[in-house]
Motif scaffolding. Structure first.
Motif, PDB file in Angstrom:
ATOM      1  N   ALA A   1      26.409  38.083  41.345  1.00 27.70           N
ATOM      2  CA  ALA A   1      25.007  38.403  41.069  1.00 27.70           C
ATOM      3  C   ALA A   1      24.659  38.236  39.596  1.00 27.70           C
ATOM      4  O   ALA A   1      23.489  38.369  39.224  1.00 27.70           O
ATOM      5  N   TYR A   2      25.655  37.939  38.760  1.00 26.17           N
ATOM      6  CA  TYR A   2      25.436  37.809  37.317  1.00 26.17           C
ATOM      7  C   TYR A   2      26.008  36.468  36.831  1.00 26.17           C
ATOM      8  O   TYR A   2      27.014  36.439  36.121  1.00 26.17           O
ATOM      9  N   PRO A   3      25.368  35.370  37.186  1.00 27.29           N
ATOM     10  CA  PRO A   3      25.901  34.040  36.811  1.00 27.29           C
ATOM     11  C   PRO A   3      25.963  33.815  35.311  1.00 27.29           C
ATOM     12  O   PRO A   3      26.705  32.938  34.851  1.00 27.29           O
ATOM     13  N   GLN A   4      25.196  34.574  34.529  1.00 27.42           N
ATOM     14  CA  GLN A   4      25.219  34.389  33.076  1.00 27.42           C
ATOM     15  C   GLN A   4      26.559  34.762  32.457  1.00 27.42           C
ATOM     16  O   GLN A   4      26.843  34.423  31.301  1.00 27.42           O
ATOM     17  N   LEU A   5      27.404  35.474  33.214  1.00 25.08           N
ATOM     18  CA  LEU A   5      28.722  35.853  32.692  1.00 25.08           C
ATOM     19  C   LEU A   5      29.718  34.699  32.764  1.00 25.08           C
ATOM     20  O   LEU A   5      30.680  34.660  31.991  1.00 25.08           O
ATOM     21  N   GLU A   6      29.498  33.781  33.680  1.00 24.63           N
ATOM     22  CA  GLU A   6      30.480  32.732  33.945  1.00 24.63           C
ATOM     23  C   GLU A   6      30.757  31.900  32.687  1.00 24.63           C
ATOM     24  O   GLU A   6      29.866  31.258  32.121  1.00 24.63           O
ATOM     25  N   GLY A   7      32.018  31.949  32.254  1.00 26.92           N
ATOM     26  CA  GLY A   7      32.449  31.128  31.130  1.00 26.92           C
ATOM     27  C   GLY A   7      32.188  31.727  29.766  1.00 26.92           C
ATOM     28  O   GLY A   7      32.696  31.216  28.757  1.00 26.92           O
ATOM     29  N   LYS A   8      31.418  32.822  29.684  1.00 26.56           N
ATOM     30  CA  LYS A   8      31.209  33.457  28.392  1.00 26.56           C
ATOM     31  C   LYS A   8      32.528  34.074  27.923  1.00 26.56           C
ATOM     32  O   LYS A   8      33.288  34.621  28.711  1.00 26.56           O
ATOM     33  N   THR A   9      32.793  33.981  26.619  1.00 29.03           N
ATOM     34  CA  THR A   9      34.035  34.547  26.084  1.00 29.03           C
ATOM     35  C   THR A   9      33.805  35.974  25.606  1.00 29.03           C
ATOM     36  O   THR A   9      32.741  36.297  25.067  1.00 29.03           O
ATOM     37  N   ALA A  10      34.804  36.823  25.824  1.00 28.36           N
ATOM     38  CA  ALA A  10      34.657  38.234  25.454  1.00 28.36           C
ATOM     39  C   ALA A  10      35.943  38.750  24.834  1.00 28.36           C
ATOM     40  O   ALA A  10      37.042  38.372  25.242  1.00 28.36           O
ATOM     41  N   MET A  11      35.799  39.625  23.843  1.00 26.99           N
ATOM     42  CA  MET A  11      36.945  40.324  23.269  1.00 26.99           C
ATOM     43  C   MET A  11      36.661  41.820  23.320  1.00 26.99           C
ATOM     44  O   MET A  11      35.502  42.244  23.305  1.00 26.99           O
ATOM     45  N   PHE A  12      37.715  42.599  23.389  1.00 29.41           N
ATOM     46  CA  PHE A  12      37.578  44.050  23.493  1.00 29.41           C
ATOM     47  C   PHE A  12      38.176  44.666  22.234  1.00 29.41           C
ATOM     48  O   PHE A  12      39.379  44.650  22.031  1.00 29.41           O
ATOM     49  N   LEU A  13      37.299  45.197  21.360  1.00 31.96           N
ATOM     50  CA  LEU A  13      37.773  45.891  20.174  1.00 31.96           C
ATOM     51  C   LEU A  13      38.272  47.270  20.578  1.00 31.96           C
ATOM     52  O   LEU A  13      37.694  47.921  21.446  1.00 31.96           O
TER      53      LEU A  13
ATOM     54  N   THR B   1      44.840  42.580  23.225  1.00 37.16           N
ATOM     55  CA  THR B   1      45.290  41.230  23.532  1.00 37.16           C
ATOM     56  C   THR B   1      45.070  40.933  25.016  1.00 37.16           C
ATOM     57  O   THR B   1      44.640  41.794  25.790  1.00 37.16           O
ATOM     58  N   THR B   2      45.413  39.743  25.410  1.00 36.49           N
ATOM     59  CA  THR B   2      45.264  39.356  26.817  1.00 36.49           C
ATOM     60  C   THR B   2      46.256  40.086  27.709  1.00 36.49           C
ATOM     61  O   THR B   2      46.153  40.015  28.938  1.00 36.49           O
ATOM     62  N   HIS B   3      47.214  40.806  27.109  1.00 41.94           N
ATOM     63  CA  HIS B   3      48.191  41.561  27.904  1.00 41.94           C
ATOM     64  C   HIS B   3      47.622  42.897  28.377  1.00 41.94           C
ATOM     65  O   HIS B   3      48.214  43.540  29.251  1.00 41.94           O
ATOM     66  N   ASP B   4      46.515  43.311  27.808  1.00 38.37           N
ATOM     67  CA  ASP B   4      45.955  44.606  28.169  1.00 38.37           C
ATOM     68  C   ASP B   4      45.105  44.481  29.424  1.00 38.37           C
ATOM     69  O   ASP B   4      44.451  43.453  29.661  1.00 38.37           O
ATOM     70  N   THR B   5      45.087  45.536  30.224  1.00 35.73           N
ATOM     71  CA  THR B   5      44.367  45.487  31.495  1.00 35.73           C
ATOM     72  C   THR B   5      42.849  45.433  31.311  1.00 35.73           C
ATOM     73  O   THR B   5      42.138  44.933  32.182  1.00 35.73           O
ATOM     74  N   ARG B   6      42.348  45.939  30.197  1.00 29.07           N
ATOM     75  CA  ARG B   6      40.899  45.879  29.957  1.00 29.07           C
ATOM     76  C   ARG B   6      40.428  44.435  29.817  1.00 29.07           C
ATOM     77  O   ARG B   6      39.409  44.041  30.379  1.00 29.07           O
TER      78      ARG B   6
ATOM     79  N   ALA C   1      42.191  41.729  30.726  1.00 28.46           N
ATOM     80  CA  ALA C   1      42.522  40.982  31.943  1.00 28.46           C
ATOM     81  C   ALA C   1      41.400  41.112  32.970  1.00 28.46           C
ATOM     82  O   ALA C   1      41.128  40.177  33.740  1.00 28.46           O
ATOM     83  N   PHE C   2      40.722  42.256  32.978  1.00 26.05           N
ATOM     84  CA  PHE C   2      39.622  42.486  33.918  1.00 26.05           C
ATOM     85  C   PHE C   2      38.454  41.541  33.652  1.00 26.05           C
ATOM     86  O   PHE C   2      37.672  41.233  34.567  1.00 26.05           O
ATOM     87  N   PHE C   3      38.320  41.067  32.405  1.00 24.65           N
ATOM     88  CA  PHE C   3      37.252  40.123  32.084  1.00 24.65           C
ATOM     89  C   PHE C   3      37.286  38.903  33.009  1.00 24.65           C
ATOM     90  O   PHE C   3      36.255  38.429  33.478  1.00 24.65           O
ATOM     91  N   GLU C   4      38.483  38.387  33.251  1.00 29.54           N
ATOM     92  CA  GLU C   4      38.602  37.190  34.079  1.00 29.54           C
ATOM     93  C   GLU C   4      38.148  37.455  35.518  1.00 29.54           C
ATOM     94  O   GLU C   4      37.571  36.585  36.165  1.00 29.54           O
ATOM     95  N   ASP C   5      38.413  38.659  36.018  1.00 29.57           N
ATOM     96  CA  ASP C   5      37.944  39.009  37.354  1.00 29.57           C
ATOM     97  C   ASP C   5      36.425  38.949  37.437  1.00 29.57           C
ATOM     98  O   ASP C   5      35.856  38.684  38.506  1.00 29.57           O
ATOM     99  N   LEU C   6      35.760  39.206  36.315  1.00 25.15           N
ATOM    100  CA  LEU C   6      34.302  39.289  36.290  1.00 25.15           C
ATOM    101  C   LEU C   6      33.640  37.974  35.914  1.00 25.15           C
ATOM    102  O   LEU C   6      32.415  37.910  35.777  1.00 25.15           O
ATOM    103  N   GLY C   7      34.428  36.919  35.737  1.00 26.92           N
ATOM    104  CA  GLY C   7      33.874  35.603  35.431  1.00 26.92           C
ATOM    105  C   GLY C   7      33.877  35.258  33.957  1.00 26.92           C
ATOM    106  O   GLY C   7      33.494  34.148  33.569  1.00 26.92           O
ATOM    107  N   LEU C   8      34.292  36.206  33.109  1.00 28.68           N
ATOM    108  CA  LEU C   8      34.365  35.945  31.672  1.00 28.68           C
ATOM    109  C   LEU C   8      35.643  35.191  31.320  1.00 28.68           C
ATOM    110  O   LEU C   8      36.549  35.073  32.145  1.00 28.68           O
ATOM    111  N   ALA C   9      35.710  34.697  30.091  1.00 34.21           N
ATOM    112  CA  ALA C   9      36.874  33.920  29.644  1.00 34.21           C
ATOM    113  C   ALA C   9      37.428  34.529  28.361  1.00 34.21           C
ATOM    114  O   ALA C   9      36.728  35.257  27.635  1.00 34.21           O
ATOM    115  N   PHE C  10      38.704  34.219  28.075  1.00 35.71           N
ATOM    116  CA  PHE C  10      39.303  34.656  26.822  1.00 35.71           C
ATOM    117  C   PHE C  10      38.896  33.695  25.705  1.00 35.71           C
ATOM    118  O   PHE C  10      38.979  32.471  25.867  1.00 35.71           O
TER     119      PHE C  10
END
Length: 341
Positions: free
Chosen positions: A198-210, A225-230, A232-241
């Motif tokens: 329902a949120y296509p604007q997320l697809e491919g956007k890059t995100a970092m978690f401070l 880092t990408t090893h953290d579960t927070r 890693a959840f980005f990819e489930d939601l359509g975001l990218a590293f």
């Protein structure tokens, strides 16, 4: 002297627990023999190999979130870690756990106070058949002590790095409920996929978690880092590293890193920043001469989660919190994505 006294008490409790478990196991064998259909389970993990010879009836969990697996599968643990983060009503349980217990018409389990580490004596007092810790930060010493009480399933590879999927799969297998665990993973994957669509604007956007930002000293920034579960959840939601985060993560097994603000330009590939805080934090980032140059900050593409509330806690996905927080989290991320260039 206090440590020695505690260990003596623990040894006595563990001895009593093992004796009671042996009596219980003997009674079960006399009553059902091998006809119960349970096949012994052997699970390899980062801290050893665990064998479970009989289907556990009394399940205890330690450290964050492991109790949500048995609860999600309809099993109430005999004991679990008390929530010490995001517990808005101070009862030691997060709201999605309270709701599940109510749905199961069950009383709260024994809550282990882990403020100063695992309370081994309290765990032993619950007389568990198995101790679940697939998502945890157990040390080898912790693990060895817990195994004196009952078989323990620790994290598969990295401390605090177990994905929500593996947390379910490892813990459910240890309960003799592997099929149910796999079904739960599939159910959650379908739920996440449907909600994120329902949120296509997320697809491919890059995100970092401070990580938690100190607004009084922005000379350095720390991030997961990408090893953290927070993250890693980005990819489930359509975001990218972002490539910057992915590259740095590939060179370490740590779940967080720290970088000088003078190198903030390395994060020019970050579209969205997620962190813990509020308006004061956002204002501090926007006012900082270095961090304000990051595109995500300049564009106002920041998701500031209240760190002491259930919403902030749920950014770290767990079996029960995913459904509870998913829509609200996606809306916040989508708002930030709309601000990204």
């Amino acid at each position: 002297m206090q440590r020695a006294s505690r260990l003596v008490a623990l040894s006595a409790a563990a001895f009593l627990t093992i004796g009671l478990a042996a009596c219980s196991s003997s009674s079960a064998e006399e009553g059902t023999g091998s006809g119960d259909g349970f096949t012994p389970i052997t699970i390899e993990h980062a801290l050893g190999t665990t064998t479970i010879d009989a289907k556990p009836e009394r399940v205890a969990t330690v450290n964050w979130a492991n109790h949500e697996v048995p609860l999600a599968l309809g099993v109430v643990p005999v004991g679990m870690a008390a929530a010490n983060f995001g517990d808005d009503d101070g009862d030691g349980m997060l709201p999605w756990v309270e709701e599940k217990l109510e749905a199961l018409d069950a009383e709260p389990p024994v809550l282990f106070d882990e403020t100063d580490g695992i309370d081994f004596e309290a765990v032993a007092d619950t007389n568990p058949d198995v101790i679940l810790a697939a998502y945890s930060g157990l040390t080898q010493e912790d693990y060895d002590t817990l195994t004196e009480i009952a078989p323990v399933v620790a994290y598969p590879e990295t401390a605090w790095g177990t994905s929500w999927r593996d947390t379910i799969l490892f813990n459910s297998e240890a309960m003799g409920m592997a099929d149910e665990g796999e079904a739960l993973v599939t159910q959650l994957e379908e739920e996440i996929g449907e909600a994120a669509a329902a949120y296509p604007q997320l697809e491919g956007k890059t995100a970092m978690f401070l990580t938690h930002v100190d607004t009084s000293d922005l000379s350095e920034v720390s991030y997961y880092t990408t090893h953290d579960t927070r993250t890693a959840f980005f990819e489930d939601l359509g975001l990218a590293f972002p490539e910057s985060v992915a590259t740095a993560s590939a060179e370490t097994e740590l779940f967080s890193l720290t970088q000088s603000a003078e190198q903030a330009d390395e994060f020019s590939d970050v579209d969205i920043i997620v962190t813990y805080g509020g308006d004061e934090l956002i204002a501090a980032l926007e006012a900082d001469p270095l961090l304000s140059q990051m595109p995500a900050v300049a564009n106002g593409a920041i998701v500031a989660l209240p760190g002491t509330s259930p919403l902030g806690t749920a950014a770290n996905p767990t079996p029960l919190s995913i459904s509870w927080i998913l829509d609200d989290y996606l809306k916040l991320l989508a708002q930030a994505a709309d601000q990204a260039a």
